[in-house]
Design a protein around this motif. Sequence first.
Motif, PDB file in Angstrom:
ATOM      1  N   ARG A 271      84.729 -79.276  44.752  1.00  0.00           N
ATOM      2  CA  ARG A 271      86.002 -78.574  44.910  1.00  0.00           C
ATOM      3  C   ARG A 271      85.814 -77.062  44.906  1.00  0.00           C
ATOM      4  NH1 ARG A 271      90.774 -81.002  41.414  1.00  0.00           N
ATOM      5  NH2 ARG A 271      91.867 -79.625  42.872  1.00  0.00           N
ATOM      6  N   LEU A 272      84.957 -76.561  44.053  1.00  0.00           N
ATOM      7  CA  LEU A 272      84.731 -75.113  44.003  1.00  0.00           C
ATOM      8  C   LEU A 272      83.986 -74.631  45.247  1.00  0.00           C
ATOM      9  CD1 LEU A 272      83.781 -74.681  40.236  1.00  0.00           C
ATOM     10  CD2 LEU A 272      85.935 -74.080  41.345  1.00  0.00           C
ATOM     11  N   LEU A 275      86.191 -74.101  48.165  1.00  0.00           N
ATOM     12  CA  LEU A 275      86.972 -72.862  48.102  1.00  0.00           C
ATOM     13  C   LEU A 275      86.149 -71.643  48.502  1.00  0.00           C
ATOM     14  CD1 LEU A 275      88.989 -73.398  44.795  1.00  0.00           C
ATOM     15  CD2 LEU A 275      89.857 -73.499  47.139  1.00  0.00           C
ATOM     16  N   CYS A 337      91.591 -74.315  40.504  1.00  0.00           N
ATOM     17  CA  CYS A 337      91.508 -74.126  41.956  1.00  0.00           C
ATOM     18  C   CYS A 337      92.774 -73.450  42.492  1.00  0.00           C
ATOM     19  CB  CYS A 337      91.291 -75.473  42.639  1.00  0.00           C
ATOM     20  SG  CYS A 337      89.648 -76.183  42.347  1.00  0.00           S
ATOM     21  N   ILE A 340      92.496 -69.815  41.773  1.00  0.00           N
ATOM     22  CA  ILE A 340      91.520 -69.147  42.653  1.00  0.00           C
ATOM     23  C   ILE A 340      92.127 -68.889  44.014  1.00  0.00           C
ATOM     24  CG2 ILE A 340      89.322 -69.445  43.847  1.00  0.00           C
ATOM     25  CD1 ILE A 340      88.352 -71.014  41.365  1.00  0.00           C
ATOM     26  N   ARG A 341      92.884 -69.862  44.512  1.00  0.00           N
ATOM     27  CA  ARG A 341      93.492 -69.708  45.843  1.00  0.00           C
ATOM     28  C   ARG A 341      94.458 -68.529  45.893  1.00  0.00           C
ATOM     29  NH1 ARG A 341      94.302 -75.370  45.243  1.00  0.00           N
ATOM     30  NH2 ARG A 341      92.690 -76.564  46.371  1.00  0.00           N
ATOM     31  N   ARG A 346      92.067 -63.845  48.922  1.00  0.00           N
ATOM     32  CA  ARG A 346      91.756 -65.237  49.238  1.00  0.00           C
ATOM     33  C   ARG A 346      92.907 -65.956  49.920  1.00  0.00           C
ATOM     34  NH1 ARG A 346      87.204 -67.343  47.289  1.00  0.00           N
ATOM     35  NH2 ARG A 346      85.968 -65.945  45.972  1.00  0.00           N
TER      36      ARG A 346
END
Length: 347
Positions: A271-272, A275, A337, A340-341, A346
């Motif tokens: 998953r990371l 991204l 996540c 982070i998005r 980003r």
Amino acid sequence: MPSDTVDHALLRHHGDVDARPGMLDFAVNVQGSAPPPWLRERLAARLADLGRYPSAGEDLAARAAVAARHGRRPEEVLLLAGAAEGFALLPKLAPRLAAVVHPSFTEPEVALRQAGVPVARVLLEPPYTLDPSAVPDAADLVVLGNPTNPTSVLHPAEVIRALRRPGRVIVVDEAFADAVPGEPESLATAATPDILVLRSLTKTWALAGLRCGYGLGAPDLLARLEHGRPHWPLGALQLEAIAATAEPAAVAESQRNATALAAARTAMIERLTALGLHVHTPARGPFLLLHVPGGELLRRHLAALGIAVRRADTFPGLGPDHLRVAVRNEAAVDRLCAGIRTAPGRA
């Protein structure tokens, strides 16, 4: 005060500083928020005994349990108030030159430097593979982690053994070894006179507040470490926790947890990576090392969202674009996540 110019305050930085109460905690590598119910019950049953000093028999019983767990003798076990106490005792070995393999946990270097021991840093480059020839021949003490915090690298046992030299002691920090299914590269069972293994119960059993650990090594080596310690260095609850978690049922539980953790780590890496983050692999510990352009900005952004990740620039050899994240469950990773998005740049 130490005469060297190393920033000791930076070396003493730990993940608990990054995780304020109430935050979603990816900064601290402790698994869970409290010990399992059966262990809490064992500890609670000992509360009535706190009015008396721990006995030599209780100390021996705990050492015998640990010895049985690792196929050692009780006299090859030194009970510790956390693995951190083991690091604090290392200056008693009076090394002429200590080599510390980095990036790695910084407490050993702090303890050695503050005691006036000369320290040589052995800085590994990605993929952080251990090269015994990089360690100075003059080093009579070598310290490394396995698996290594924060890189999550698991060094082969035979490579660690290749560090052996006449007159040299090798200290292996195995604080996270029981988080690896089968503990394949552990040296805990190796009765070798020049290898000292330090273990912690903090991470797997969520006992950070109790301070429990132990060292495994030759009796004469442990005697040098133990010389000058006060009477009753560990309390009744610590002795109970050490004995309880060394029992076969507890070891089996820790291995089941390690297997589940490995699956969660694999999913988290996928998953990371999706991204666009660089995750260092192969990873074998309960944490991941990330390299992210603008890592410090991302860390601050996540903190503002109530998500704590560990800054990794305090580890020698790493910089502000490195972050460490503990392996967590799917729901927690969902929040990470999502955070982070929404970070600047980003969208």
